[in-house]
Design a protein around this motif. Structure first.
Motif, PDB file in Angstrom:
ATOM      1  N   UNK A   7       8.842 -16.658  -9.679  1.00 49.04           N
ATOM      2  CA  UNK A   7       8.363 -15.269  -9.710  1.00 49.04           C
ATOM      3  C   UNK A   7       8.857 -14.540 -10.941  1.00 49.04           C
ATOM      4  N   UNK A   8      10.141 -14.760 -11.255  1.00 50.25           N
ATOM      5  CA  UNK A   8      10.729 -14.119 -12.434  1.00 50.25           C
ATOM      6  C   UNK A   8      10.072 -14.601 -13.721  1.00 50.25           C
ATOM      7  N   UNK A  38       6.713 -13.249 -18.296  1.00 50.71           N
ATOM      8  CA  UNK A  38       5.498 -13.455 -19.101  1.00 50.71           C
ATOM      9  C   UNK A  38       4.695 -12.157 -19.164  1.00 50.71           C
ATOM     10  N   UNK A  39       4.504 -11.521 -18.002  1.00 51.50           N
ATOM     11  CA  UNK A  39       3.718 -10.279 -17.939  1.00 51.50           C
ATOM     12  C   UNK A  39       4.376  -9.172 -18.757  1.00 51.50           C
ATOM     13  N   UNK A  83      16.124 -10.409 -20.190  1.00 50.10           N
ATOM     14  CA  UNK A  83      14.751  -9.886 -20.216  1.00 50.10           C
ATOM     15  C   UNK A  83      14.549  -8.946 -21.402  1.00 50.10           C
ATOM     16  N   UNK A  84      15.569  -8.146 -21.727  1.00 46.04           N
ATOM     17  CA  UNK A  84      15.474  -7.246 -22.887  1.00 46.04           C
ATOM     18  C   UNK A  84      15.467  -8.028 -24.191  1.00 46.04           C
ATOM     19  N   UNK A  90       0.806  -9.440 -11.893  1.00 49.41           N
ATOM     20  CA  UNK A  90       2.036 -10.245 -11.917  1.00 49.41           C
ATOM     21  C   UNK A  90       3.322  -9.434 -11.771  1.00 49.41           C
ATOM     22  N   UNK A  91       3.243  -8.123 -11.991  1.00 45.84           N
ATOM     23  CA  UNK A  91       4.472  -7.318 -11.905  1.00 45.84           C
ATOM     24  C   UNK A  91       4.478  -6.511 -10.612  1.00 45.84           C
TER      25      UNK A  91
END
Length: 432
Positions: A35-36, A41-42, A166-167, A214-215
């Motif tokens: 999921x992450x 990607x999104x 993620x950043x 996706x988010x």
């Protein structure tokens, strides 16, 4: 005997087979990881599509000057006006994303961004410069609600080391867009010089679908505050943390001013004698310094987690690399290979600095004010991008040495600001 065998069988089963509880836990972990990955990607598509809409046009600026009969300054306004509009509107988008939801701002922003891209393309076909500039300003309006809000969204979705990763991915995606866009812009321009204007609305549609499906944005746990109270809290944050937040904002802005200015400068000189490099070859050369930045950004984001001491070291090392490489470029710009090497070193310095700034700024406030704080930061970043091309164009008319004396001095000033004012220590406490 039977009991022993049964016991042995049971023991063997315990070693080689997971219990249902453990299996369920592992499956849940795997599903969460998957999921992450799709969320990553999104989220990564948002800054990517933003950069494509700007950097993809850098290689075609000289062609635009020739085909539309405009000056170097007028062609630079295609980048500048877009970025100034975005820079001015970003704080409004930040407030709206805090008041409502991040996706409620990102989705319509992507629609405006893509639609205005089509309008800009037709303006180029019709050779109508005023309409082209107006369309780019509308695009800036849409851009204000994309990547800056994605940064706040990361702060909502992830915590700790996951957030810094993620950043780092966002900055790497931003950089990847900058790497790919000159090559992509040059390739698409083989069809027609104005074709890149029509290309990136397609990427906008893909990003839009990724964000919608996706988010999964976490629900807001507090009611939105009245505007007066909200602004009062932003003022309190800036009073309490402004001694390091404001230098961090300016460091991000100046870094991107240098990056986009150098790209504009490189795009111009590569087409002139003695190089006379155009098309895809030029796009590939423009991509080299950016590739250094992308790889470093992603690695830095994955490495720093919430380690404040490490962030401080990396920020200062990054700015030292930028200062030294840009200062050497004052004297060592005659050899193209050496010059590109120095610009790549500067790109690596940028890749060390920006993910650290992103993590510090995003983690400095509560969720309810995060949209505004990250938007103020991104607003200054956009203004840095906006002034890069026209100021570099003006400096080019003075001398090449003047350009690198100016930018190396700015990098040195940013080094002093970061060294004396931004001093994270130990493990950072991530705000919710």
């Amino acid at each position: 005997m039977t009991t022993k065998a049964a016991s042995g069988k049971k023991f063997s089963k315990n070693i080689f087979e997971e219990s249902p509880e453990k299996k369920s836990k592992n499956n849940s972990k795997n599903n969460s990881k998957k999921g992450h990955i799709w969320e990553y990607v999104a989220i990564a598509t948002i800054p990517l599509v933003l950069v494509l809409g700007n950097s993809m046009l850098v290689p075609i600026l000289p062609d635009m000057q020739e085909k539309m009969g405009i000056s170097r300054f007028q062609s630079s306004l295609v980048i500048t006006l877009f970025s100034i509009t975005a820079g001015l509107i970003i704080p409004v988008s930040g407030y709206l994303s805090d008041r409502f939801t991040r996706k409620a701002v990102i989705i319509p922003s992507l629609i405006i961004y893509g639609s205005a891209g089509v309008l800009a393309g037709f303006a180029a076909v019709w050779n109508t410069y005023p309409l082209l500039i107006a369309a780019r300003a509308i695009q800036g309006l849409g851009a204000a609600g994309t990547a800056p809000i994605a940064m706040a969204l990361v702060g909502d979705l992830y915590k700790g080391g996951e957030a810094s990763k993620a950043l780092g991915l966002i900055e790497a995606s931003n950089g990847t867009g900058k790497v790919v866009s000159p090559i992509l812009g040059s390739l698409i321009a083989l069809i027609s010089w104005f074709a890149p204007f029509f290309a990136f609305p397609i990427f906008c549609v893909l990003a839009l679908l990724a964000v919608i499906f996706l988010i999964k944005e976490p629900p807001k746990d507090k009611e939105a505050e009245p505007l007066k109270q909200y602004l009062k809290q932003i003022g309190t944050i800036l009073r309490e943390k402004g001694h390091w937040l404001i230098p961090a904002f300016f460091a991000g802005s100046v870094t991107l001013f240098i990056l986009f200015g150098v790209l504009f400068y490189l795009s111009q000189i590569l087409e002139e004698a003695p190089y006379s490099i155009e098309g895809i070859r030029k796009g590939l050369i423009l991509a080299i310094p950016l590739l250094g930045m992308v790889i470093t950004s992603y690695t830095t984001g994955a490495l720093i987690k919430q380690n404040g001491t490490l962030m401080r070291w990396l920020m200062n090392i990054g700015l030292i690399l930028m200062t030294v490489s840009l200062a050497l470029a004052i004297f060592l710009n005659a050899n193209l290979y050496l010059f590109i090497g120095l610009l790549t070193l500067s790109g690596i310095g940028t890749g060390l600095l920006l993910p650290c700034l992103n993590t510090l700024i995003t983690g400095s406030v509560e969720r309810e004010q995060r949209g505004m704080i990250t938007s103020l930061y991104n607003s200054l970043r956009f203004i840095g991008v906006a002034f890069g091309p026209p100021l570099f164009g003006w400096l080019m008319n003075i001398s090449h040495k003047t350009i690198f004396i100016t930018v190396s001095s700015m990098a040195l000033l940013m080094l002093a600001l970061v060294f004396f004012f931004i001093k994270p220590k130990g493990e950072m406490n991530k705000k919710a």
